[in-house]
Motif scaffolding. Structure first.
Motif, PDB file in Angstrom:
ATOM      1  N   VAL A   1       1.933   5.496  -8.702  1.00 17.47           N
ATOM      2  CA  VAL A   1       2.491   4.353  -7.982  1.00 17.47           C
ATOM      3  C   VAL A   1       1.684   3.122  -8.377  1.00 17.47           C
ATOM      4  O   VAL A   1       0.474   3.085  -8.191  1.00 17.47           O
ATOM      5  CB  VAL A   1       2.424   4.573  -6.455  1.00 17.47           C
ATOM      6  N   VAL A   2       2.355   2.117  -8.921  1.00 21.14           N
ATOM      7  CA  VAL A   2       1.653   0.902  -9.338  1.00 21.14           C
ATOM      8  C   VAL A   2       1.873  -0.258  -8.371  1.00 21.14           C
ATOM      9  O   VAL A   2       1.202  -1.292  -8.470  1.00 21.14           O
ATOM     10  CB  VAL A   2       2.072   0.482 -10.763  1.00 21.14           C
ATOM     11  N   ARG A   3       2.781  -0.084  -7.437  1.00 17.33           N
ATOM     12  CA  ARG A   3       3.028  -1.133  -6.427  1.00 17.33           C
ATOM     13  C   ARG A   3       3.668  -0.478  -5.214  1.00 17.33           C
ATOM     14  O   ARG A   3       4.580   0.328  -5.331  1.00 17.33           O
ATOM     15  CB  ARG A   3       3.946  -2.218  -6.985  1.00 17.33           C
ATOM     16  N   ARG A   4       3.184  -0.828  -4.030  1.00 15.84           N
ATOM     17  CA  ARG A   4       3.774  -0.336  -2.790  1.00 15.84           C
ATOM     18  C   ARG A   4       3.629  -1.437  -1.736  1.00 15.84           C
ATOM     19  O   ARG A   4       2.521  -1.888  -1.457  1.00 15.84           O
ATOM     20  CB  ARG A   4       3.086   0.937  -2.323  1.00 15.84           C
ATOM     21  N   VAL A   5       4.740  -1.864  -1.171  1.00  9.44           N
ATOM     22  CA  VAL A   5       4.730  -2.930  -0.169  1.00  9.44           C
ATOM     23  C   VAL A   5       5.524  -2.451   1.045  1.00  9.44           C
ATOM     24  O   VAL A   5       6.681  -2.056   0.918  1.00  9.44           O
ATOM     25  CB  VAL A   5       5.358  -4.231  -0.709  1.00  9.44           C
ATOM     26  N   ILE A   6       4.894  -2.491   2.212  1.00  6.68           N
ATOM     27  CA  ILE A   6       5.535  -2.113   3.470  1.00  6.68           C
ATOM     28  C   ILE A   6       5.548  -3.342   4.375  1.00  6.68           C
ATOM     29  O   ILE A   6       4.531  -4.017   4.530  1.00  6.68           O
ATOM     30  CB  ILE A   6       4.783  -0.957   4.152  1.00  6.68           C
TER      31      ILE A   6
ATOM     32  N   VAL B   1      13.715  -3.965  11.157  1.00  9.63           N
ATOM     33  CA  VAL B   1      13.703  -2.727  10.376  1.00  9.63           C
ATOM     34  C   VAL B   1      12.409  -2.682   9.565  1.00  9.63           C
ATOM     35  O   VAL B   1      11.808  -3.715   9.257  1.00  9.63           O
ATOM     36  CB  VAL B   1      14.912  -2.623   9.422  1.00  9.63           C
ATOM     37  N   LEU B   2      11.983  -1.457   9.250  1.00 10.61           N
ATOM     38  CA  LEU B   2      10.879  -1.270   8.321  1.00 10.61           C
ATOM     39  C   LEU B   2      11.421  -1.371   6.898  1.00 10.61           C
ATOM     40  O   LEU B   2      12.508  -0.870   6.609  1.00 10.61           O
ATOM     41  CB  LEU B   2      10.245   0.111   8.515  1.00 10.61           C
ATOM     42  N   THR B   3      10.670  -2.010   6.024  1.00 14.30           N
ATOM     43  CA  THR B   3      11.068  -2.078   4.615  1.00 14.30           C
ATOM     44  C   THR B   3       9.968  -1.480   3.741  1.00 14.30           C
ATOM     45  O   THR B   3       8.783  -1.560   4.074  1.00 14.30           O
ATOM     46  CB  THR B   3      11.344  -3.516   4.163  1.00 14.30           C
ATOM     47  N   TYR B   4      10.389  -0.883   2.647  1.00 19.89           N
ATOM     48  CA  TYR B   4       9.465  -0.182   1.749  1.00 19.89           C
ATOM     49  C   TYR B   4       9.899  -0.456   0.323  1.00 19.89           C
ATOM     50  O   TYR B   4      11.059  -0.222  -0.046  1.00 19.89           O
ATOM     51  CB  TYR B   4       9.517   1.310   2.051  1.00 19.89           C
TER      52      TYR B   4
ATOM     53  N   ARG C   1      13.537   1.154  -3.121  1.00 15.67           N
ATOM     54  CA  ARG C   1      13.553   0.248  -1.982  1.00 15.67           C
ATOM     55  C   ARG C   1      14.348   0.888  -0.859  1.00 15.67           C
ATOM     56  O   ARG C   1      15.411   1.458  -1.099  1.00 15.67           O
ATOM     57  CB  ARG C   1      14.220  -1.080  -2.355  1.00 15.67           C
ATOM     58  N   PHE C   2      13.828   0.803   0.366  1.00 13.35           N
ATOM     59  CA  PHE C   2      14.647   1.241   1.477  1.00 13.35           C
ATOM     60  C   PHE C   2      14.308   0.506   2.758  1.00 13.35           C
ATOM     61  O   PHE C   2      13.244  -0.103   2.883  1.00 13.35           O
ATOM     62  CB  PHE C   2      14.617   2.763   1.674  1.00 13.35           C
ATOM     63  N   VAL C   3      15.270   0.537   3.665  1.00 15.46           N
ATOM     64  CA  VAL C   3      15.060   0.016   5.018  1.00 15.46           C
ATOM     65  C   VAL C   3      15.218   1.186   5.972  1.00 15.46           C
ATOM     66  O   VAL C   3      16.005   2.103   5.730  1.00 15.46           O
ATOM     67  CB  VAL C   3      16.048  -1.119   5.368  1.00 15.46           C
ATOM     68  N   ALA C   4      14.441   1.186   7.045  1.00 12.96           N
ATOM     69  CA  ALA C   4      14.411   2.321   7.956  1.00 12.96           C
ATOM     70  C   ALA C   4      14.439   1.851   9.397  1.00 12.96           C
ATOM     71  O   ALA C   4      13.929   0.775   9.737  1.00 12.96           O
ATOM     72  CB  ALA C   4      13.159   3.161   7.712  1.00 12.96           C
ATOM     73  N   ASN C   5      15.029   2.675  10.243  1.00 10.93           N
ATOM     74  CA  ASN C   5      15.027   2.453  11.690  1.00 10.93           C
ATOM     75  C   ASN C   5      13.631   2.789  12.221  1.00 10.93           C
ATOM     76  O   ASN C   5      13.208   3.943  12.184  1.00 10.93           O
ATOM     77  CB  ASN C   5      16.075   3.358  12.341  1.00 10.93           C
TER      78      ASN C   5
END
Length: 238
Positions: free
Chosen positions: A176-181, A202-205, A221-225
């Motif tokens: 993993v070279v980049r991770r943004v929450i 929402v949470l974003t990843y 990329r995803f959005v979560a409840n």
């Protein structure tokens, strides 16, 4: 207001099966307008903490299952597969593949994947569920030049998985070279699909994975409840 009511539901002040105080009492307790009360109750309803009963008002519901999404899988390129996360959290879930499209990379996507804006990408859309409820919306993006001759560029499940398909063409995911929450307000479409109130958070990843040579092979990329998913980073072994 919704935060305080949520806390009281979770700590048992308002136990499952019992109604919340009616709107008039809530207005006095919180010195709140009717619109503020309506929004707070709608938020709790969208989080499945309460359900409306015609005669008794908002009834507190038993706690819903929250899935721990492990961000760092056993091979160094998480997150852990959704079905495994659900199993570890004592529930059942599925990842459902939707639309798969090839299109021109936008400026942001091109920059994250090390592409030119004239390059094409393959986008795979998925929905993660707990039972029958959609709790996460995914968009997995791949450089078209890398995956055009693989099952990744086609509709449907990828036999043996996407990472194996990348490995088969010499692009095995390695790090993993980049991770943004982060958090943000849901779009109207996201809120509708995730069954959230308008403007709910929402949470974003965002995650970028590269192979051993440093070539960026996937943007996830995803959005979560946030009421149904908790992000966890921990040591994990098979």
């Amino acid at each position: 207001m919704s935060d305080d009511l949520r806390a009281k539901i979770l700590n048992g002040t308002y136990p499952p099966g019992r109604p919340l105080p009616h709107s008039g009492l809530l207005a006095i307790e919180y010195d709140a307008s009717s619109s503020t009360i309506s929004h707070a109750l709608a938020t709790l309803k969208s989080e499945q903490l309460v359900i409306r009963h015609a005669a008794e008002g908002m009834i507190v519901q038993p706690p819903t299952t929250v899935v721990d999404l492990v961000l760092h899988g056993p091979h160094g390129h998480g997150p852990l597969p959704w079905a495994k996360c659900c199993e570890r959290s004592g529930t059942e879930g599925a990842m459902i593949t939707g639309k798969v499209a090839t299109e021109k990379a936008d400026l942001d996507t091109a920059g994250l994947l090390g592409l030119d804006t004239a390059d094409q990408v393959v986008k795979r859309h998925r929905r993660a569920t707990i039972g029958d409820t959609v709790v996460r919306l995914d968009e997995a993006i791949y450089p078209h030049q890398l995956v055009k001759d693989t099952p990744i560029a086609k509709r449907g499940q990828v036999p043996r998985g996407i990472y194996r398909a990348l490995a088969d063409v010499g692009m095995e995911p390695h790090m993993v070279v980049r991770r943004v929450i982060a958090t943000r307000q849901a779009t109207e479409a996201e809120a509708k699909t995730l069954k959230l109130v308008r403007r709910a958070l929402v949470l974003t990843y965002d995650q970028v994975i590269a192979d051993r040579q440093g070539t960026r092979v996937e943007l996830l990329r995803f959005v979560a409840n946030p009421a149904r998913i908790r992000f966890v980073d921990e040591q994990f072994s098979l």
